[in-house]
Enzyme design. Structure first.
Site, PDB file in Angstrom:
ATOM      1  N   ILE A  20      -6.873  -1.827  39.380  1.00 46.77           N
ATOM      2  CA  ILE A  20      -7.973  -2.083  38.450  1.00 46.77           C
ATOM      3  C   ILE A  20      -7.620  -1.606  37.041  1.00 46.77           C
ATOM      4  CG2 ILE A  20     -10.341  -1.423  37.882  1.00 46.77           C
ATOM      5  CD1 ILE A  20     -10.935  -1.411  40.897  1.00 46.77           C
ATOM      6  N   ARG A  40      -0.165   9.147  36.075  1.00 47.52           N
ATOM      7  CA  ARG A  40       0.739  10.195  36.539  1.00 47.52           C
ATOM      8  C   ARG A  40       2.182   9.723  36.677  1.00 47.52           C
ATOM      9  NH1 ARG A  40      -1.959  12.684  41.814  1.00 47.52           N
ATOM     10  NH2 ARG A  40      -2.158  10.455  42.254  1.00 47.52           N
ATOM     11  N   ASP A  62      -1.931  14.349  34.484  1.00 45.94           N
ATOM     12  CA  ASP A  62      -2.805  14.589  35.627  1.00 45.94           C
ATOM     13  C   ASP A  62      -4.184  14.926  35.055  1.00 45.94           C
ATOM     14  OD1 ASP A  62      -4.297  15.581  37.747  1.00 45.94           O
ATOM     15  OD2 ASP A  62      -2.694  16.865  38.520  1.00 45.94           O
ATOM     16  N   ASN A  89     -10.892   5.352  34.649  1.00 49.15           N
ATOM     17  CA  ASN A  89     -10.631   4.539  35.837  1.00 49.15           C
ATOM     18  C   ASN A  89      -9.933   5.308  36.950  1.00 49.15           C
ATOM     19  OD1 ASN A  89      -9.875   1.956  37.403  1.00 49.15           O
ATOM     20  ND2 ASN A  89      -7.886   2.822  36.856  1.00 49.15           N
ATOM     21  N   TYR A 154     -16.030  11.583  48.716  1.00 52.42           N
ATOM     22  CA  TYR A 154     -15.850  10.509  47.736  1.00 52.42           C
ATOM     23  C   TYR A 154     -17.197   9.997  47.245  1.00 52.42           C
ATOM     24  CZ  TYR A 154     -14.263   5.949  45.919  1.00 52.42           C
ATOM     25  OH  TYR A 154     -14.017   4.843  45.136  1.00 52.42           O
ATOM     26  N   LYS A 158     -18.558  10.077  43.386  1.00 54.03           N
ATOM     27  CA  LYS A 158     -18.916   8.856  42.653  1.00 54.03           C
ATOM     28  C   LYS A 158     -20.401   8.842  42.292  1.00 54.03           C
ATOM     29  CE  LYS A 158     -14.918   6.758  42.397  1.00 54.03           C
ATOM     30  NZ  LYS A 158     -14.237   6.553  41.097  1.00 54.03           N
ATOM     31  N   THR A 189      -6.568  -3.920  45.965  1.00 52.39           N
ATOM     32  CA  THR A 189      -5.633  -3.065  45.238  1.00 52.39           C
ATOM     33  C   THR A 189      -4.718  -2.357  46.217  1.00 52.39           C
ATOM     34  OG1 THR A 189      -7.103  -1.150  45.334  1.00 52.39           O
ATOM     35  CG2 THR A 189      -7.352  -2.623  43.428  1.00 52.39           C
TER      36      THR A 189
END
Length: 257
Positions: A20, A40, A62, A89, A154, A158, A189
């Site tokens: 993305i 990174r 990072d 992102n 997660y 988010k 992805t």
């Protein structure tokens, strides 16, 4: 609309080396923005930069490390001037049942998906305030709008990113700076491919069966494409989108309404 509506704007995209992030960088570059690609892995950034216009700057960083973030944004400022478009992102997902979610995993999900966006936004905001114009777009997830099993850390991160988006949008509403989030569903992805392999390993299903499970969550019966997310991000960055702020826009084929 001008063929280059973002000409003269400096956009920084985190996690820009693939997926993305790479698609977002491409869309912003095509609209005329000067790009800083941050990630990174230097090799991935260089490969992406080779596909973009000449005015592209690279920063290896990072985003969970405050010192690295400060250095990267100072480098971007020196190379291309103040960052006026920030796309947070960079992200990571790991799945575990809640009872097996360690504190280390929990903290890692918060650091990568939430704290990193906080640090990058704090680094970019002074330049936007000085210029008097800015666009901040946080790439969240449908996991920031609803719950999913086995990814509690997660989801928490988010949801926090969506909350940060809404709070900061109100703080900056009179500063000519908008803050929005895009919330993709399952997107095609490399990160998704890794998740499919993880699902297959833990459930005994094939990766094809795991993919079918994910596409069934989308009413359109398909995965989202990175370019579709990128077009939504571009739209939020355009000068004509000034009235859009504090929004969390699902890009998920109708999964979340």
């Amino acid at each position: 609309m001008s063929p280059l509506p973002l000409q003269g704007r400096h956009a920084l995209v985190t996690g820009a080396g693939r997926g993305i992030g790479a698609a977002i960088a491409q869309a912003l570059a095509q609209a005329g923005a000067r790009l800083t690609l941050l990630g990174r892995q230097r090799a991935a950034l260089e490969a992406q930069a080779a596909r973009l216009p000449a005015q592209t700057h690279l920063e290896t960083c990072d985003i969970t490390d405050p010192a690295q973030v400060e250095r990267a944004f100072q480098g971007a400022l020196a190379a291309l001037g103040p960052v006026t478009i920030l796309v947070n992102n960079a992200g990571q997902v790991e799945s575990q049942p809640f009872g097996q979610t360690t504190l280390t995993l929990w903290q890692r999900m918060l650091e990568v998906n939430l704290t990193g966006a906080f640090l990058c936004t704090q680094a970019a905001l002074p330049g936007m305030l000085e210029v008097g114009w800015g666009r901040i777009v946080n790439v969240a997830s449908t996991a920031g709008l609803r719950g999913y099993p086995y990814v509690s850390a997660y989801c928490a991160a988010k949801h926090g990113l969506v909350g940060l988006t809404r709070a900061l949008a109100l703080e900056l509403a009179r500063k000519n700076i908008t803050v929005n989030a895009v919330c993709p569903g399952y997107t095609q992805t490399e990160l998704l491919e890794a998740s499919l392999a993880q699902i297959a390993q833990r459930t005994g299903r094939s990766q094809a069966e795991a993919r079918t499970l994910l596409t069934q969550a989308n009413p359109q019966g398909r995965l989202v494409e990175p370019a579709e997310v990128a077009q939504a991000v571009l739209w939020l960055c355009l000068p004509g989108s000034a009235a859009l702020t504090g929004q969390a826009i699902a890009i998920a084929g109708g999964e979340v309404m």
